[in-house]
Design a protein around this motif. Structure first.
Motif, PDB file in Angstrom:
ATOM      1  N   ARG A   1       0.834  -1.199   0.000  1.00  0.00           N
ATOM      2  CA  ARG A   1       0.000   0.000   0.000  1.00  0.00           C
ATOM      3  C   ARG A   1       0.872   1.255   0.000  1.00  0.00           C
ATOM      4  NH1 ARG A   1      -5.372  -1.153   1.158  1.00  0.00           N
ATOM      5  NH2 ARG A   1      -5.727  -3.325   1.707  1.00  0.00           N
ATOM      6  N   ARG A   2       1.933   1.240   0.800  1.00  0.00           N
ATOM      7  CA  ARG A   2       2.875   2.361   0.786  1.00  0.00           C
ATOM      8  C   ARG A   2       3.503   2.517  -0.596  1.00  0.00           C
ATOM      9  NH1 ARG A   2       3.375   6.933   2.690  1.00  0.00           N
ATOM     10  NH2 ARG A   2       2.583   6.030   4.618  1.00  0.00           N
ATOM     11  N   PHE A   3       3.791   1.406  -1.244  1.00  0.00           N
ATOM     12  CA  PHE A   3       4.341   1.407  -2.597  1.00  0.00           C
ATOM     13  C   PHE A   3       3.407   2.139  -3.560  1.00  0.00           C
ATOM     14  CE2 PHE A   3       4.566  -0.885  -6.730  1.00  0.00           C
ATOM     15  CZ  PHE A   3       5.880  -0.605  -7.081  1.00  0.00           C
ATOM     16  N   VAL A   4       2.113   1.854  -3.474  1.00  0.00           N
ATOM     17  CA  VAL A   4       1.135   2.502  -4.356  1.00  0.00           C
ATOM     18  C   VAL A   4       1.010   3.986  -4.029  1.00  0.00           C
ATOM     19  CG1 VAL A   4      -1.298   2.565  -5.041  1.00  0.00           C
ATOM     20  CG2 VAL A   4      -0.136   0.372  -4.757  1.00  0.00           C
ATOM     21  N   ILE A   5       1.072   4.345  -2.751  1.00  0.00           N
ATOM     22  CA  ILE A   5       1.029   5.761  -2.361  1.00  0.00           C
ATOM     23  C   ILE A   5       2.190   6.520  -2.993  1.00  0.00           C
ATOM     24  CG2 ILE A   5       1.357   7.347  -0.418  1.00  0.00           C
ATOM     25  CD1 ILE A   5      -0.291   5.415   1.283  1.00  0.00           C
ATOM     26  N   GLU A   6       3.379   5.925  -2.978  1.00  0.00           N
ATOM     27  CA  GLU A   6       4.545   6.578  -3.575  1.00  0.00           C
ATOM     28  C   GLU A   6       4.400   6.681  -5.086  1.00  0.00           C
ATOM     29  OE1 GLU A   6       6.683   8.131  -1.822  1.00  0.00           O
ATOM     30  OE2 GLU A   6       5.880   7.372   0.074  1.00  0.00           O
ATOM     31  N   LEU A   7       3.817   5.677  -5.722  1.00  0.00           N
ATOM     32  CA  LEU A   7       3.551   5.755  -7.158  1.00  0.00           C
ATOM     33  C   LEU A   7       2.624   6.920  -7.469  1.00  0.00           C
ATOM     34  CD1 LEU A   7       2.965   2.014  -8.197  1.00  0.00           C
ATOM     35  CD2 LEU A   7       4.998   3.409  -8.578  1.00  0.00           C
ATOM     36  N   ASP A   8       1.617   7.097  -6.625  1.00  0.00           N
ATOM     37  CA  ASP A   8       0.667   8.188  -6.812  1.00  0.00           C
ATOM     38  C   ASP A   8       1.354   9.553  -6.649  1.00  0.00           C
ATOM     39  OD1 ASP A   8      -2.330   9.110  -6.814  1.00  0.00           O
ATOM     40  OD2 ASP A   8      -1.427  10.105  -5.087  1.00  0.00           O
ATOM     41  N   LYS A   9       2.258   9.663  -5.692  1.00  0.00           N
ATOM     42  CA  LYS A   9       2.931  10.934  -5.408  1.00  0.00           C
ATOM     43  C   LYS A   9       3.749  11.440  -6.598  1.00  0.00           C
ATOM     44  CE  LYS A   9       3.479  10.415  -0.364  1.00  0.00           C
ATOM     45  NZ  LYS A   9       4.480  10.218   0.710  1.00  0.00           N
ATOM     46  N   VAL A  10       4.392  10.525  -7.311  1.00  0.00           N
ATOM     47  CA  VAL A  10       5.288  10.941  -8.399  1.00  0.00           C
ATOM     48  C   VAL A  10       4.625  10.867  -9.766  1.00  0.00           C
ATOM     49  CG1 VAL A  10       7.344  10.260  -7.104  1.00  0.00           C
ATOM     50  CG2 VAL A  10       6.260   8.608  -8.639  1.00  0.00           C
ATOM     51  N   SER A  11       3.318  10.660  -9.804  1.00  0.00           N
ATOM     52  CA  SER A  11       2.611  10.499 -11.078  1.00  0.00           C
ATOM     53  C   SER A  11       2.754  11.717 -11.985  1.00  0.00           C
ATOM     54  CB  SER A  11       1.130  10.209 -10.825  1.00  0.00           C
ATOM     55  OG  SER A  11       0.529  11.266 -10.088  1.00  0.00           O
ATOM     56  N   GLN A  12       2.625  12.908 -11.416  1.00  0.00           N
ATOM     57  CA  GLN A  12       2.718  14.116 -12.222  1.00  0.00           C
ATOM     58  C   GLN A  12       4.118  14.295 -12.801  1.00  0.00           C
ATOM     59  OE1 GLN A  12       1.466  17.660 -10.192  1.00  0.00           O
ATOM     60  NE2 GLN A  12       1.601  18.954 -12.004  1.00  0.00           N
ATOM     61  N   PHE A  13       5.128  13.959 -12.026  1.00  0.00           N
ATOM     62  CA  PHE A  13       6.510  14.108 -12.475  1.00  0.00           C
ATOM     63  C   PHE A  13       6.801  13.209 -13.673  1.00  0.00           C
ATOM     64  CE2 PHE A  13      10.964  12.763 -12.392  1.00  0.00           C
ATOM     65  CZ  PHE A  13      11.617  13.986 -12.435  1.00  0.00           C
ATOM     66  N   TYR A  14       6.302  11.958 -13.624  1.00  0.00           N
ATOM     67  CA  TYR A  14       6.593  11.014 -14.698  1.00  0.00           C
ATOM     68  C   TYR A  14       5.546  11.029 -15.818  1.00  0.00           C
ATOM     69  CZ  TYR A  14      10.403   9.023 -11.969  1.00  0.00           C
ATOM     70  OH  TYR A  14      11.578   8.843 -11.285  1.00  0.00           O
ATOM     71  N   GLY A  15       4.424  11.663 -15.585  1.00  0.00           N
ATOM     72  CA  GLY A  15       3.460  11.842 -16.659  1.00  0.00           C
ATOM     73  C   GLY A  15       2.425  10.752 -16.830  1.00  0.00           C
ATOM     74  N   TYR A  16       2.158   9.955 -15.800  1.00  0.00           N
ATOM     75  CA  TYR A  16       1.068   8.980 -15.883  1.00  0.00           C
ATOM     76  C   TYR A  16      -0.067   9.411 -14.956  1.00  0.00           C
ATOM     77  CZ  TYR A  16       3.531   7.127 -11.728  1.00  0.00           C
ATOM     78  OH  TYR A  16       4.143   6.995 -10.516  1.00  0.00           O
ATOM     79  N   LEU A  17      -1.212   8.742 -15.047  1.00  0.00           N
ATOM     80  CA  LEU A  17      -2.379   9.114 -14.251  1.00  0.00           C
ATOM     81  C   LEU A  17      -2.152   8.831 -12.776  1.00  0.00           C
ATOM     82  CD1 LEU A  17      -5.245   7.672 -16.489  1.00  0.00           C
ATOM     83  CD2 LEU A  17      -4.459  10.038 -16.384  1.00  0.00           C
ATOM     84  N   ASP A  18      -2.648   9.726 -11.906  1.00  0.00           N
ATOM     85  CA  ASP A  18      -2.609   9.423 -10.484  1.00  0.00           C
ATOM     86  C   ASP A  18      -3.714   8.421 -10.161  1.00  0.00           C
ATOM     87  OD1 ASP A  18      -5.031  10.799 -10.238  1.00  0.00           O
ATOM     88  OD2 ASP A  18      -4.089  12.635  -9.514  1.00  0.00           O
ATOM     89  N   PHE A  19      -3.766   7.999  -8.916  1.00  0.00           N
ATOM     90  CA  PHE A  19      -4.684   6.928  -8.523  1.00  0.00           C
ATOM     91  C   PHE A  19      -6.142   7.290  -8.802  1.00  0.00           C
ATOM     92  CE2 PHE A  19      -6.954   4.276  -5.377  1.00  0.00           C
ATOM     93  CZ  PHE A  19      -6.390   3.046  -5.639  1.00  0.00           C
ATOM     94  N   LYS A  20      -6.538   8.496  -8.419  1.00  0.00           N
ATOM     95  CA  LYS A  20      -7.921   8.915  -8.626  1.00  0.00           C
ATOM     96  C   LYS A  20      -8.243   9.055 -10.107  1.00  0.00           C
ATOM     97  CE  LYS A  20     -11.195  12.673  -7.880  1.00  0.00           C
ATOM     98  NZ  LYS A  20     -11.387  14.063  -7.396  1.00  0.00           N
ATOM     99  N   ALA A  21      -7.352   9.684 -10.869  1.00  0.00           N
ATOM    100  CA  ALA A  21      -7.592   9.884 -12.292  1.00  0.00           C
ATOM    101  C   ALA A  21      -7.695   8.550 -13.033  1.00  0.00           C
ATOM    102  CB  ALA A  21      -6.487  10.738 -12.895  1.00  0.00           C
ATOM    103  N   PHE A  22      -6.877   7.582 -12.593  1.00  0.00           N
ATOM    104  CA  PHE A  22      -6.905   6.267 -13.229  1.00  0.00           C
ATOM    105  C   PHE A  22      -8.271   5.619 -13.065  1.00  0.00           C
ATOM    106  CE2 PHE A  22      -6.314   1.620 -12.666  1.00  0.00           C
ATOM    107  CZ  PHE A  22      -5.877   1.294 -13.945  1.00  0.00           C
ATOM    108  N   TYR A  23      -8.819   5.662 -11.832  1.00  0.00           N
ATOM    109  CA  TYR A  23     -10.113   5.029 -11.600  1.00  0.00           C
ATOM    110  C   TYR A  23     -11.276   5.875 -12.089  1.00  0.00           C
ATOM    111  CZ  TYR A  23      -8.233   0.951  -9.392  1.00  0.00           C
ATOM    112  OH  TYR A  23      -7.567  -0.240  -9.189  1.00  0.00           O
TER     113      TYR A  23
END
Length: 257
Positions: free
Chosen positions: A70-92
């Motif tokens: 879960r912490r892993f997914v939170i960190e993925l969400d945090k850097v989403s804008q930097f790398y250019g993919y959808l954040d968790f909310k936008a994805f769903y």
């Protein structure tokens, strides 16, 4: 502070890293040693040769299953804008507007499903879908975004993580990996096998992580066991430290140390 010793291990892992980049496979490096041997400093030297700085995944202070994932997914969400993919909310949000929206809603846990729909229903006109699914009343009070992710079901977390690693090749560092819960290790194992081109470093004191990945396929898996510094290198380390602190090395009794 200058890096001391372990040049052979350092050169080997950096060469392997460059070589395996050509394969396109995800790489897993386990840096194993007892406490106080210098795993963290060794990893700092390793990443200097990497094409990107690894995202650090710190262990959550709880005993729940999949807490580290879960912490892993939170960190993925945090850097989403930097790398250019959808954040968790936008994805769903995107998923819920697809033809499989009803199936997705039924897969969500009660808390996650209600909270998520409550966040996007007005802006996307989902009142009819909500009515058809007959979910309980929506949660009216706002919740912290991190809590929102933590309350998601494991399958929702895995689906998002799989999307991210399918979109971007990322590097990760897991300090103190010996305390990662087994369910998180199993999820990471499954995720890494499905990914390509990402890199994972696990810093640990035992064989727990190695045993979790030993039957993995389609990934590059390497373990490096670090031993104690030699007496000569300890003296060199103290001499360098002494000079930096403007001390006279001759005043130090190396035999006693």
């Amino acid at each position: 502070m200058e890096f001391i010793n372990r040049r052979d291990e350092l050169d080997k892992i950096q060469n392997e890293y460059k070589q395996h980049l050509k394969t396109g496979k995800s790489q897993v490096y386990i840096i194993r040693a007892n406490s106080g041997i210098g795993k963290s400093e060794f990893i700092k030297e390793i990443i200097k040769d990497f094409s990107q700085i690894p995202i650090e995944i710190l262990h959550l202070d709880d005993t729940e299953n999949s807490s580290t994932f879960r912490r892993f997914v939170i960190e993925l969400d945090k850097v989403s804008q930097f790398y250019g993919y959808l954040d968790f909310k936008a994805f769903y949000t995107k998923k819920i507007n697809s033809s499989k929206a009803l199936q997705l809603l039924l897969k969500m846990s009660s808390f996650f499903g209600q909270a998520f729909i409550g966040m996007i229903s007005k802006e996307n006109g989902l009142e009819s879908i909500i009515s058809e699914v007959n979910l309980p009343s929506l949660i009216a009070e706002p919740i912290e975004y991190e809590t929102f992710i933590l309350k998601a079901q494991t399958e929702n977390l895995f689906e998002y993580a799989k999307y991210v690693l399918g979109h971007e090749n990322l590097y990760f560092n897991f300090p103190n990996a010996s305390v990662i819960d087994q369910e998180s290790l199993d999820l990471l194992n499954k995720l890494i096998e499905k990914s390509e081109g990402s890199l994972f470093i696990f810093e640990c004191a035992d064989k727990k992580v190695e045993n979790s990945f030993k039957n993995s396929r389609n990934i590059i898996l390497r373990t490096y066991q670090l031993e104690k510094l030699s007496d000569e290198h300890i003296k060199l380390y103290i001499n360098i430290l002494s000079n930096q602190l403007a001390l006279q090395a001759e005043q130090i009794n190396f035999t006693t140390l």
